[in-house]
Write a protein that holds these residues in place. Structure first.
Motif, mmCIF file in Angstrom:
data_model
loop_
_atom_site.group_PDB
_atom_site.id
_atom_site.type_symbol
_atom_site.label_atom_id
_atom_site.label_comp_id
_atom_site.label_asym_id
_atom_site.label_seq_id
_atom_site.Cartn_x
_atom_site.Cartn_y
_atom_site.Cartn_z
ATOM 1 N N TYR A 120 -8.221 -5.145 1.087
ATOM 2 C CA TYR A 120 -8.893 -4.056 1.813
ATOM 3 C C TYR A 120 -8.962 -4.339 3.309
ATOM 4 O O TYR A 120 -8.779 -3.437 4.131
ATOM 5 N N SER A 125 -11.348 8.779 3.516
ATOM 6 C CA SER A 125 -10.535 7.675 3.005
ATOM 7 C C SER A 125 -11.026 6.334 3.540
ATOM 8 O O SER A 125 -11.132 5.353 2.796
ATOM 9 N N ASP A 180 -8.830 -9.506 -3.463
ATOM 10 C CA ASP A 180 -9.215 -8.088 -3.383
ATOM 11 C C ASP A 180 -9.798 -7.762 -2.007
ATOM 12 O O ASP A 180 -9.443 -6.745 -1.400
ATOM 13 N N ASN A 220 -5.591 7.939 4.017
ATOM 14 C CA ASN A 220 -5.132 9.320 4.142
ATOM 15 C C ASN A 220 -5.223 9.743 5.602
ATOM 16 O O ASN A 220 -6.270 9.612 6.234
ATOM 17 N N ASN A 268 -14.360 5.530 1.817
ATOM 18 C CA ASN A 268 -14.116 5.147 0.420
ATOM 19 C C ASN A 268 -13.588 3.715 0.342
ATOM 20 O O ASN A 268 -14.046 2.920 -0.482
ATOM 21 N N ASN A 269 -12.654 3.381 1.205
ATOM 22 C CA ASN A 269 -12.099 2.030 1.201
ATOM 23 C C ASN A 269 -13.129 1.003 1.655
ATOM 24 O O ASN A 269 -13.149 -0.117 1.147
ATOM 25 N N HIS A 318 0.830 -1.206 0.000
ATOM 26 C CA HIS A 318 0.000 0.000 0.000
ATOM 27 C C HIS A 318 0.865 1.258 0.000
ATOM 28 O O HIS A 318 0.518 2.246 -0.656
ATOM 29 N N LYS A 328 -5.718 -3.582 4.793
ATOM 30 C CA LYS A 328 -5.495 -2.131 4.841
ATOM 31 C C LYS A 328 -6.138 -1.546 6.098
ATOM 32 O O LYS A 328 -5.523 -0.758 6.825
ATOM 33 N N MET A 342 2.267 1.670 -3.575
ATOM 34 C CA MET A 342 1.229 2.056 -4.522
ATOM 35 C C MET A 342 0.591 3.401 -4.156
ATOM 36 O O MET A 342 -0.246 3.906 -4.890
ATOM 37 N N ASN A 343 0.969 3.945 -3.013
ATOM 38 C CA ASN A 343 0.382 5.184 -2.495
ATOM 39 C C ASN A 343 -1.131 5.006 -2.275
ATOM 40 O O ASN A 343 -1.925 5.886 -2.600
ATOM 41 N N TRP A 344 -1.488 3.856 -1.715
ATOM 42 C CA TRP A 344 -2.889 3.506 -1.461
ATOM 43 C C TRP A 344 -3.202 3.441 0.027
ATOM 44 O O TRP A 344 -4.149 2.778 0.448
ATOM 45 N N GLU A 345 -2.435 4.133 0.817
ATOM 46 C CA GLU A 345 -2.663 4.103 2.258
ATOM 47 C C GLU A 345 -3.896 4.929 2.623
ATOM 48 O O GLU A 345 -4.336 5.775 1.843
#
Length: 139
Positions: A91, A30, A87, A20, A33-34, A12, A94, A15-18
């Motif tokens: 998530y 954030s 997938d 926020n 959204n996740n 993450h 995360k 990919m800059n998917w942390e």
């Protein structure tokens, strides 16, 4: 599972998917959204199951044995189902990493809690007898 969580933390970041963390509103947005994306992935699992059931029914309608039809259908969705599970797991890890939750420890602790519940569901011992008795009722 600990290795998976560590891998996903680094993934993450790369990919800059942390989540926020600039401020409360951005973090809240954030996380929501996740969460929305996670539920979308769970729905895609349902779509794969639907695909398997429809394929099974088509094969049965063509004269194939029910169990054989279902086995073929299960095999036909296996790869895509695995991708959707992945997938979802991405998530979930995360969220776990953001909240600093050890999924493995939490999993085993929860399963032990469930095992020791006093209010367990009571299964029907002889399902055939149960089915026959429920089909004879007239409402």
């Amino acid at each position: 599972m600990k290795q998976l969580q560590e891998y996903m933390k680094q993934y993450h970041e790369e990919m800059n998917w942390e989540i926020n963390t600039d401020n409360y509103e951005k973090t809240k947005s954030s996380l929501l959204n996740n969460y929305m994306l996670l539920t979308t992935e769970v729905a895609e699992i349902a779509e794969e199951l639907r695909e398997a059931f429809n394929k099974t029914n088509s094969l049965i309608n063509e004269g194939m044995d029910e169990q054989q039809a279902f086995n073929i259908a299960k095999e036909s969705i296996k790869e895509n189902l695995g991708k959707e599970f992945a997938d979802c797991l991405a998530y979930i890890t995360k969220f776990a990493n953001y909240f600093e939750v050890d999924i493995e420890d939490s999993f085993y602790s929860k399963m032990e809690e469930v095992k020791n519940r006093k209010n367990k569901d009571i299964p029907v011992k002889n399902i055939r007898v149960y089915q026959e008795s429920t089909h004879n009722h007239q409402f």
